[in-house]
Write a protein that holds these residues in place. Structure first.
Motif, PDB file in Angstrom:
ATOM      1  N   GLU A 670      64.765-120.210 -56.175  1.00 36.45           N
ATOM      2  CA  GLU A 670      63.430-119.752 -56.594  1.00 36.45           C
ATOM      3  C   GLU A 670      63.486-118.932 -57.885  1.00 36.45           C
ATOM      4  O   GLU A 670      62.491-118.846 -58.604  1.00 36.45           O
ATOM      5  CB  GLU A 670      62.778-118.932 -55.493  1.00 36.45           C
ATOM      6  CG  GLU A 670      63.432-117.591 -55.213  1.00 36.45           C
ATOM      7  CD  GLU A 670      62.559-116.704 -54.342  1.00 36.45           C
ATOM      8  OE1 GLU A 670      61.332-116.671 -54.565  1.00 36.45           O
ATOM      9  OE2 GLU A 670      63.114-116.047 -53.441  1.00 36.45           O
ATOM     10  N   LYS A 671      64.656-118.339 -58.190  1.00 33.24           N
ATOM     11  CA  LYS A 671      64.772-117.554 -59.419  1.00 33.24           C
ATOM     12  C   LYS A 671      64.740-118.452 -60.656  1.00 33.24           C
ATOM     13  O   LYS A 671      64.482-117.982 -61.762  1.00 33.24           O
ATOM     14  CB  LYS A 671      66.074-116.750 -59.407  1.00 33.24           C
ATOM     15  CG  LYS A 671      66.250-115.848 -58.181  1.00 33.24           C
ATOM     16  CD  LYS A 671      65.181-114.786 -58.095  1.00 33.24           C
ATOM     17  CE  LYS A 671      65.415-113.877 -56.893  1.00 33.24           C
ATOM     18  NZ  LYS A 671      64.343-112.873 -56.740  1.00 33.24           N
ATOM     19  N   VAL A 673      62.602-120.777 -61.113  1.00 32.59           N
ATOM     20  CA  VAL A 673      61.218-121.164 -61.362  1.00 32.59           C
ATOM     21  C   VAL A 673      60.474-120.003 -62.004  1.00 32.59           C
ATOM     22  O   VAL A 673      60.638-118.847 -61.605  1.00 32.59           O
ATOM     23  CB  VAL A 673      60.542-121.585 -60.043  1.00 32.59           C
ATOM     24  CG1 VAL A 673      59.080-121.885 -60.259  1.00 32.59           C
ATOM     25  CG2 VAL A 673      61.249-122.804 -59.472  1.00 32.59           C
ATOM     26  N   SER A 674      59.635-120.317 -62.980  1.00 30.89           N
ATOM     27  CA  SER A 674      58.927-119.278 -63.740  1.00 30.89           C
ATOM     28  C   SER A 674      57.564-118.945 -63.154  1.00 30.89           C
ATOM     29  O   SER A 674      57.302-117.820 -62.734  1.00 30.89           O
ATOM     30  CB  SER A 674      58.785-119.715 -65.197  1.00 30.89           C
ATOM     31  OG  SER A 674      58.041-118.778 -65.938  1.00 30.89           O
ATOM     32  N   THR A 675      56.643-119.920 -63.104  1.00 29.31           N
ATOM     33  CA  THR A 675      55.265-119.650 -62.691  1.00 29.31           C
ATOM     34  C   THR A 675      54.838-120.387 -61.427  1.00 29.31           C
ATOM     35  O   THR A 675      53.898-119.956 -60.768  1.00 29.31           O
ATOM     36  CB  THR A 675      54.295-120.045 -63.826  1.00 29.31           C
ATOM     37  OG1 THR A 675      54.440-121.448 -64.102  1.00 29.31           O
ATOM     38  CG2 THR A 675      54.586-119.244 -65.087  1.00 29.31           C
ATOM     39  N   SER A 676      55.490-121.464 -61.087  1.00 33.98           N
ATOM     40  CA  SER A 676      55.078-122.273 -59.942  1.00 33.98           C
ATOM     41  C   SER A 676      55.539-121.633 -58.636  1.00 33.98           C
ATOM     42  O   SER A 676      56.414-120.771 -58.615  1.00 33.98           O
ATOM     43  CB  SER A 676      55.641-123.690 -60.048  1.00 33.98           C
ATOM     44  OG  SER A 676      55.318-124.268 -61.290  1.00 33.98           O
ATOM     45  N   ALA A 677      54.930-122.092 -57.538  1.00 30.18           N
ATOM     46  CA  ALA A 677      55.350-121.662 -56.203  1.00 30.18           C
ATOM     47  C   ALA A 677      56.400-122.640 -55.693  1.00 30.18           C
ATOM     48  O   ALA A 677      56.195-123.850 -55.731  1.00 30.18           O
ATOM     49  CB  ALA A 677      54.156-121.622 -55.260  1.00 30.18           C
ATOM     50  N   VAL A 678      57.522-122.113 -55.242  1.00 30.79           N
ATOM     51  CA  VAL A 678      58.575-122.951 -54.681  1.00 30.79           C
ATOM     52  C   VAL A 678      58.679-122.642 -53.193  1.00 30.79           C
ATOM     53  O   VAL A 678      58.588-121.482 -52.783  1.00 30.79           O
ATOM     54  CB  VAL A 678      59.924-122.711 -55.393  1.00 30.79           C
ATOM     55  CG1 VAL A 678      60.361-121.268 -55.280  1.00 30.79           C
ATOM     56  CG2 VAL A 678      60.996-123.639 -54.837  1.00 30.79           C
ATOM     57  N   ALA A 679      58.819-123.661 -52.378  1.00 31.89           N
ATOM     58  CA  ALA A 679      58.948-123.487 -50.934  1.00 31.89           C
ATOM     59  C   ALA A 679      60.013-124.441 -50.429  1.00 31.89           C
ATOM     60  O   ALA A 679      60.105-125.578 -50.890  1.00 31.89           O
ATOM     61  CB  ALA A 679      57.625-123.739 -50.231  1.00 31.89           C
ATOM     62  N   SER A 680      60.831-123.961 -49.490  1.00 31.74           N
ATOM     63  CA  SER A 680      61.936-124.775 -48.991  1.00 31.74           C
ATOM     64  C   SER A 680      62.025-124.687 -47.478  1.00 31.74           C
ATOM     65  O   SER A 680      61.721-123.649 -46.883  1.00 31.74           O
ATOM     66  CB  SER A 680      63.272-124.319 -49.592  1.00 31.74           C
ATOM     67  OG  SER A 680      63.275-124.452 -50.992  1.00 31.74           O
TER      68      SER A 680
END
Length: 993
Positions: A670-671, A673-680
């Motif tokens: 997740e680090k 990624v800048s502006t988007s939402a990341v989900a795992s």
């Protein structure tokens, strides 16, 4: 269209449509050697007609033809193997009443045959329904929103009522699938091929099955007989555990441990083998042997197991027959002959009843274990299935097929080895170097015999173990006596950072996923490791999880393998974000990433660096390093082992510690990624962002590129060609779909050059999400999967008693229809009916339910409707939110009132929200959950433990009528608890009962 056996030239039957035959063409003129023919000609007008050839080794009975002047069908039964064959033709433009009559004729034939005994069914023909999307089970013009055209829905309803699956997944004419094969046993289909013909505009469809039609069994016997002096030859579940514990208590483990030290047992391998052999020696004295499989070589050995009553009856029958033969020789007119023959007939009935009683007893035993010992349940089912092995035949390097277990095991071993990464890859970069330092440490751990016992308690009694390791049931039964030697073993192992080599072997069982069964890439590896090392892994894992959670080191975006988090919690959070964007007037773009063999590609060197970054060091890090390195894997097919292979990368699958190590490996994703939402959820990862302007798509594109770069830095591989893109549009932007330039702006491009265009639906953690916010596709697919499982169960188990049928339904099938149901709980009556019909048609097969309608069956069987059970699951999840047992990512608010107890606040939408958005939002968990919660009485919503809450909830639900909407039934309302109970915004409740 023809059916073939795998790895054989034998063709059991051939089906032909549009024969154009007339009555003046005789059967002899169209005869094929060694085959008998059945036909239904169209006599009144030209064209049409159907013809079926069946091999002479398969006698056909009860042949029925159907000719309506436009639709034809021919039906027959292969009694020797309990199989029904139907070939039919429906021309384009057929009036609905004719198609309805055609399906009714087939239905009547099936009902008449199934009334006597369950049969496998194969319905083949040219249906001329090109608009059906067989992946989504919808009319492709309906986009999943409506039922579709009448003939399409009529066929889908017919399939649902008979638990049929359509198996042709390739085009059969000009890019469309017109020629179909419907069957209630798709598990027998090995491969489907479509080949162009020079004499027809339709392709030749060949269906290959995995068993011998002439004997109705597989030509391979799954498994081999175990070594008689091994755990595999013993029934450890029925051992004398008291005597076993007593004998283990007499062993001087300290002396054995010291002796091993003196002779240089550096890694504990000798002591581990002494523990295993001691347990085996005692098990041989205290456990009965397993019954041998029913093979010709074993039948003589197992004769003593024959039912005594049945043998006595057969002996009487043989004596009576001998008397009859003697009387017939002396006086053929003797009146005693008739009396003796009647006695023989009665004995035949008694023998049959005895056999059925014994068979039903075995079935009941198998079904009773479906939850606690699924391995025994499926082993029993496999013994009574036509298909004895679910693997292969596999393609060799020269594209030939092989069924040799050893060769197939080696082929699969090579396939799994190809997933390993190269540890010397120069592109590897430690991505944690850019992250802030952690100020916490975990270098050591202390554990006692009590910790060993607690870890043993976490093991399931019936869980499988690796080859020739101590069974779980034995370890659990003798945990107090085995805790000391295990403590000695792991105390020394942790202090030295050494692990016995035998405990670093993993035995892989291939599990078929989907696609062609001849492709080795379509088999998922499932690893089995020793319970002895899993015990210590649990101790380490519990210590590490406590350390990581207390220091907030794990990403909140990760929902996999974490307490209180699940597929449901992640999907609820994701979907709620999408709906809130919709209500704000924003679109949402979601990009689904695809890691290739993620667990197998974890770089050991980089993982160890990351563990050290998170403060895991000292003895613990040294032990984990030993746990990862120098491992071996062996693939098992039908009990035959492949050659062993070194494991070069990856976290060991089938272990307790492996999932946690994987989470730490990708924790810094997740680090990137800048502006988007990341989900795992483990390796299933998605990127999403609200789209208000063109710049938002640019930033999402950049974040996707950063994730791809992160994967290269971490020696992982992303399948960029398998990325998927879903665009949730607002009502005001849907008109853009018709514009020619739209796709240019609704695309993303991966670094490898693959273009991502918006799809209509994507499968996310087992749930199909659609860009129009509807759940029809998911519900259709889920219902089809449950019907397929129901059909399999009805084919394997012949006992139709309520006890057996309800156990199968509750333990095996119903759970498939309730997976993540708080997320997709439907409000459209057609979707509710689709799901209820699965339970409706299954309960129709239960003995004693003849003539009872669906509502009566629910009452007599004490079953709730699936609709009511989904609402129950929603309410239970609300209780977990109230008590902080699951993350409250939806920000559900609760408040307390003295008179009413705990109530939930209904979220309020923006005033500018469109009505369509409001309708979608009202059907979501964020709104539906609080509404259903507020129907509860105070004694239920104030319960402080989950068990007491479920008791109060169950009592309340029993007071609410349950009459689910069902096709052909008139209901008072939609049957939701919200329909039966008057709800007001102040939290009051007035029941309409």
């Amino acid at each position: 269209m023809q059916c073939e056996e795998q790895h054989s030239d034998f063709i059991p039957f051939i089906a032909i449509t549009e024969t154009w035959l007339k009555s003046y063409v005789t059967d002899s003129q169209i005869a094929i050697e060694n085959y008998s023919s059945m036909r239904s000609d169209r006599n009144r007008i030209k064209c049409g007609g159907v013809l079926m050839y069946v091999h002479n080794s398969l006698p056909v009975s009860h042949v029925v033809t159907h000719d309506m002047g436009k639709c034809e069908a021919v039906m027959g039964t292969l009694s020797s193997i309990n199989t029904i064959l139907v070939t039919l033709y429906r021309p384009p433009g057929t009036p609905d009443d004719m198609f309805k009559e055609l399906l009714a004729a087939v239905q009547q034939y099936l009902d008449n045959a199934m009334d006597r005994k369950h049969h496998d069914v194969y319905i083949m023909g040219d249906f001329n329904l090109p608009s059906i999307d067989w992946k989504t089970l919808t009319d492709d013009h309906s986009q999943g929103q409506v039922r579709g055209s009448v003939p399409v829905q009529r066929l889908l309803d017919f399939m649902g009522a008979n638990f049929l699956t359509q198996v042709v997944d390739v085009p059969t004419r000009e890019g469309k699938t017109l020629d179909l094969v419907l069957t209630n046993c798709p598990q027998y289909v090995h491969e489907v091929q479509s080949e162009k013909l020079p004499i027809s505009d339709h392709n030749l469809v060949s269906v290959t099955t995995g068993f011998d039609w002439r004997t109705a069994t597989s030509d391979r016997i799954g498994g081999v007989e175990p070594d008689p002096y091994s755990f595999g030859a013993l029934n450890c579940y029925e051992g004398n555990y008291e005597k076993m514990s007593s004998l283990l208590g007499e062993v001087n483990w300290g002396q054995l441990h010291d002796s091993c030290k003196e002779i240089g047992d550096d890694d504990g391998s000798m002591f581990m083998e002494l523990i295993r052999l001691t347990c085996l020696q005692i098990a041989l004295l205290t456990c009965p042997r397993k019954r041998l499989p029913d093979r010709p070589t074993n039948r003589a050995k197992s004769r003593k197991k024959i039912n005594r009553k049945k043998e006595v009856l057969r002996r009487k029958k043989r004596k009576l027959k001998a008397k009859i033969r003697a009387l017939e020789a002396l006086d053929p007119t003797s009146p005693r002959i008739k009396s003796l023959l009647e006695h023989v007939s009665l004995l035949n009935i008694e023998i049959r009843d005895s056999i059925n009683k014994e068979f039903n007893k075995k079935e009941l035993k198998a079904v009773a274990t479906v939850k606690k010992n699924p391995r025994f349940f499926f082993s029993y089912a496999k013994r009574h299935s036509k298909l004895k092995s679910n693997i292969g035949p596999l393609k060799n390097g020269d594209e030939t097929l092989t069924t040799d277990p050893k060769v197939m095991a080696d082929i699969l071993q090579a396939q799994y080895r190809s997933a390993f990464t190269d540890p010397s890859n120069p592109l590897i970069r430690n991505t944690t170097e850019q992250l802030p330092e952690t100020n916490c440490k975990l270098e050591d751990l202390q554990f006692t015999e009590d910790d060993i016992v607690k870890a043993i308690d976490e093991i399931s009694t019936y869980s499988s173990t690796s080859h020739e390791c101590i069974p779980a049931c034995l370890i659990k039964a003798c945990k107090e006596k085995l805790s000391l030697p295990l403590m000695m073993l792991w105390d020394t192992s942790f202090a030295k950072g050494k692990i016995p080599a035998s405990l670093k072997e993993q035995f892989i069982t291939p599990i078929f996923k989907k696609g062609s069964k001849s492709d080795p890439a379509n088999y998922r590896p499932v690893s089995l490791t020793s319970h002895v090392i899993k015990i210590f892994e649990r101790i380490i894992r519990n210590t590490m999880v406590s350390y990581l959670e207390e220091n907030y080191l794990l990403s909140n975006k990760q929902h996999g393998f974490r307490k209180g988090r699940s597929c449901l919690t992640q999907l609820l959070s994701h979907y709620d974000t999408i709906l809130r964007n919709l209500n704000s007037g924003d679109e949402t773009d979601v990009i689904y990433l695809d890691f290739s063999k993620a667990f197998d590609k974890v770089d050991h060197g980089l993982l160890l660096k990351k563990l050290k970054y998170y403060g895991i060091d000292g003895k613990l890090l040294a032990w984990i390093k030993e746990f990862l390195l120098n491992r071996r894997q062996i693939v098992t097919v039908d009990g035959i082992h492949s050659e062993p292979a070194d494991v070069l990368s990856g976290v060991p699958q089938g272990t307790v510690l492996g999932p946690l190590l994987f989470l730490l490996y990708i924790n810094d994703l997740e680090k990137a990624v800048s502006t988007s939402a990341v989900a795992s959820f483990a390796d299933d990862t998605r990127l999403s962002a609200p789209i208000r302007e063109e710049g938002d798509t640019v930033r999402l594109q950049e974040d996707m590129n950063r994730v791809v770069t992160w994967s290269v830095d971490n020696n992982m591989v992303l399948h960029e060609g398998k990325f998927e893109f879903l665009c949730y549009r607002t009502g005001s932007s849907k008109w853009l779909e018709e514009m020619p330039f739209t796709n240019l702006h609704l695309q993303y491009t991966t670094p490898a050059g693959f273009t991502l265009s918006p799809q209509y639906s994507v499968r996310d953690l087992g749930v199909t999400l659609s860009s129009d916010y509807h759940w029809r596709i998911h519900i259709n697919q889920m219902a089809a999967g449950a019907r397929q499982l129901a059909s399999w169960a009805l084919g394997v188990f012949r006992d139709r008693s309520a006890t057996v049928m309800l156990t199968i339904w509750k333990s095996l099938i119903r759970c498939k229809l309730e997976y993540c149901c708080p997320l997709w709980h439907p409000h459209r009556l057609e979707d509710v009916k689709t799901l209820e019909n699965v339970q409706r048609f299954f309960t129709r097969h239960i003995a004693g339910m003849e003539g009872a309608n669906y509502w009566e069956r629910l009452s007599r069987l004490k079953l709730q409707s699936l609709q009511r059970r989904r609402e129950r699951y929603i309410i239970i999840h609300m209780w977990k939110l109230l008590h902080n047992l699951v993350p409250n990512d939806l920000n559900v608010e609760f408040y307390h009132r003295e008179r009413l107890g705990w109530r939930a606040r209904i979220p309020v939408l923006f005033k500018r929200s469109r009505q369509s958005s409001k309708t979608i939002f009202d059907a979501s968990f964020a709104v539906n959950g609080p509404k259903l919660w507020n129907t509860l009485p105070k004694n239920a919503n104030s319960a402080v433990t989950l068990d007491s809450f479920k008791i109060h909830l169950g009592a309340f639900l029993e007071s609410v009528p349950d009459c689910p909407p069902t096709t052909g039934y008139t209901t008072a309302n939609a049957n939701s608890m919200l329909n039966w109970c008057n709800y007001d915004q102040q939290g009051g409740l007035r029941q309409k009962l």
